[in-house]
Motif scaffolding. Sequence first.
Motif, PDB file in Angstrom:
ATOM      1  N   ASP A 122      -2.966   4.453  -3.602  1.00 47.01           N
ATOM      2  CA  ASP A 122      -2.560   5.840  -3.268  1.00 47.01           C
ATOM      3  C   ASP A 122      -3.537   6.701  -4.012  1.00 47.01           C
ATOM      4  OD1 ASP A 122      -1.660   5.150  -5.623  1.00 47.01           O
ATOM      5  OD2 ASP A 122       0.412   6.114  -5.371  1.00 47.01           O
ATOM      6  N   ARG A 123      -4.463   6.078  -4.772  1.00 47.48           N
ATOM      7  CA  ARG A 123      -5.440   7.219  -5.479  1.00 47.48           C
ATOM      8  C   ARG A 123      -6.776   6.903  -4.975  1.00 47.48           C
ATOM      9  NH1 ARG A 123      -3.539   5.546 -11.486  1.00 47.48           N
ATOM     10  NH2 ARG A 123      -1.277   4.832 -11.055  1.00 47.48           N
ATOM     11  N   VAL A 124      -7.013   5.670  -4.450  1.00 47.24           N
ATOM     12  CA  VAL A 124      -8.573   5.444  -4.037  1.00 47.24           C
ATOM     13  C   VAL A 124      -8.588   5.235  -2.544  1.00 47.24           C
ATOM     14  CG1 VAL A 124     -10.538   4.083  -4.516  1.00 47.24           C
ATOM     15  CG2 VAL A 124      -9.022   4.694  -6.393  1.00 47.24           C
ATOM     16  N   ASP A 125      -9.732   5.514  -1.640  1.00 45.11           N
ATOM     17  CA  ASP A 125      -9.722   5.202  -0.490  1.00 45.11           C
ATOM     18  C   ASP A 125      -9.434   3.657  -0.306  1.00 45.11           C
ATOM     19  OD1 ASP A 125     -11.011   4.421   1.910  1.00 45.11           O
ATOM     20  OD2 ASP A 125     -11.824   6.352   2.024  1.00 45.11           O
ATOM     21  N   PRO A 126      -8.637   3.059   0.364  1.00 36.82           N
ATOM     22  CA  PRO A 126      -8.361   1.844   0.478  1.00 36.82           C
ATOM     23  C   PRO A 126      -9.595   1.003   0.822  1.00 36.82           C
ATOM     24  CG  PRO A 126      -6.770   2.954   1.595  1.00 36.82           C
ATOM     25  CD  PRO A 126      -7.714   4.160   1.492  1.00 36.82           C
ATOM     26  N   ARG A 127     -10.538   1.444   1.657  1.00 37.19           N
ATOM     27  CA  ARG A 127     -11.659   0.804   2.023  1.00 37.19           C
ATOM     28  C   ARG A 127     -12.491   0.462   0.728  1.00 37.19           C
ATOM     29  NH1 ARG A 127     -13.217   4.693   6.900  1.00 37.19           N
ATOM     30  NH2 ARG A 127     -12.424   5.886   5.404  1.00 37.19           N
ATOM     31  N   LEU A 128     -12.683   1.571   0.132  1.00 41.96           N
ATOM     32  CA  LEU A 128     -13.693   1.314  -1.114  1.00 41.96           C
ATOM     33  C   LEU A 128     -12.939   0.466  -2.160  1.00 41.96           C
ATOM     34  CD1 LEU A 128     -14.902   4.860  -1.436  1.00 41.96           C
ATOM     35  CD2 LEU A 128     -16.178   3.093  -0.617  1.00 41.96           C
ATOM     36  N   TRP A 176       0.905  -1.260   0.058  1.00 44.31           N
ATOM     37  CA  TRP A 176       0.121   0.001   0.029  1.00 44.31           C
ATOM     38  C   TRP A 176       0.908   1.262   0.185  1.00 44.31           C
ATOM     39  CZ3 TRP A 176      -5.181  -0.378  -0.779  1.00 44.31           C
ATOM     40  CH2 TRP A 176      -5.588  -1.406  -0.583  1.00 44.31           C
ATOM     41  N   ILE A 217      -3.586   3.212   7.497  1.00 45.42           N
ATOM     42  CA  ILE A 217      -4.562   2.988   6.662  1.00 45.42           C
ATOM     43  C   ILE A 217      -5.726   2.036   7.306  1.00 45.42           C
ATOM     44  CG2 ILE A 217      -3.719   3.103   4.539  1.00 45.42           C
ATOM     45  CD1 ILE A 217      -2.609   0.539   4.304  1.00 45.42           C
TER      46      ILE A 217
END
Length: 404
Positions: free
Chosen positions: A351-357, A81, A88
């Motif tokens: 690093d571009r999208v919310d990790p949860r989503l 990540w 995170i």
Amino acid sequence: MTITHRTGQVDTTTDRGGEGTASLESLPTQATPDSGPVIASRSRAGEGRLAALDGLRFLAALAVVLFHFIGQKPKTMVHLWGRTPENIFPDAHAVFAFGRLGIDLFFLISGFVICLSAWGRTPRDFFISRVTRLYPMYWIGVVVSAICIKFAGAPFGSASPREILANLTMLQKPLGVDHLDSVYWTLWPELCFYLTFSVVVWKGLTYQRVLIFGGLWTLAAVLAPAADIPLLTLVVNPPSAPYFIAGMAFYLMYRFRPTPLLWGVVGMSWLLALHFLLTPGGGRISWNDWSPWRGWLILVITAFFFMIAAIALGWTRRINWRWLSVAGTLTFPLYLLHSPIGLTVAHRFGDRVDPRLLIVGTVIGLVLLCYVAHRFVERPLATAMRRWLKTASFTPATPVSRQG
């Protein structure tokens, strides 16, 4: 000991993918003469698929998937990540780290399902069943892994021609070749189980023979580490063996009713499973990478045993939702494909999208992809292999001499 059945039917499975999906069919009963007391078998004909077992298989696969996304050791998470778990997944990381134990639940279920699927089958049928259930999806997984490593920037692994070819055999462990994907390590214990269990299938499955097989395997698992015989340890797989053995004992409970002897086998397997799990430096877990409170490990493994016991005792027979059976067919594809595809997505877009989503979307996408792969690639390939193997002769024919 002669085992008499209340009906003229025995249990088996029609399984797709992985170690098998739990379902029941009727086959002619084979005579299995032995000597000793009589144990009556409970009829399971007409009860349909073991949907609860399918559901547990899918949950075990999902636990492994979420472990790889969220619960791996901090150094690996940083590589995946680009950030530490505290940045995170501050709360979830410690919880999902236990997802690695989903493998142990897989092995428990495998002991149950393989014993069930082999009952009443010939060695030829058993061989064809295992080959066509395991290799087609595995080959797809190897190809996908190689593509992700070579062309998609997968964060882990290498894919030299030698490694790809060795991995296609599924024998990379004894060949001394690295796994193309880390999840492949579980396939060697499965193969060893199939190989050794095929001897019992060849002799004809009976209550007594399965018990003897489990007893001998337990003894070998205990003695192998002390004997310091690498080949024996390689085949016996001591840390994994207790789960397979307990799974077989649970199946015997399911088929023949529980007995003190079977509970003794389960209890011994539970103790040995915990022993190998908690052994410093000698078990499956590296305590330098993950060192939870040992009590949680005991509770999780004990919960796995209780869940399979509930199925063996018939407490889950009312659970018959069809979607669980469908989920069961996706277990092996999800297990094989989540790492090369899912971790590559996380590495490239974390690093571009919310990790949860990103995790939720990736898991949903993987499940849909696995359904497509199973329905339109794995199943047709397995069917073609099965048809070809069923028409093949397994007896080497003596070639005609060139000289008259």
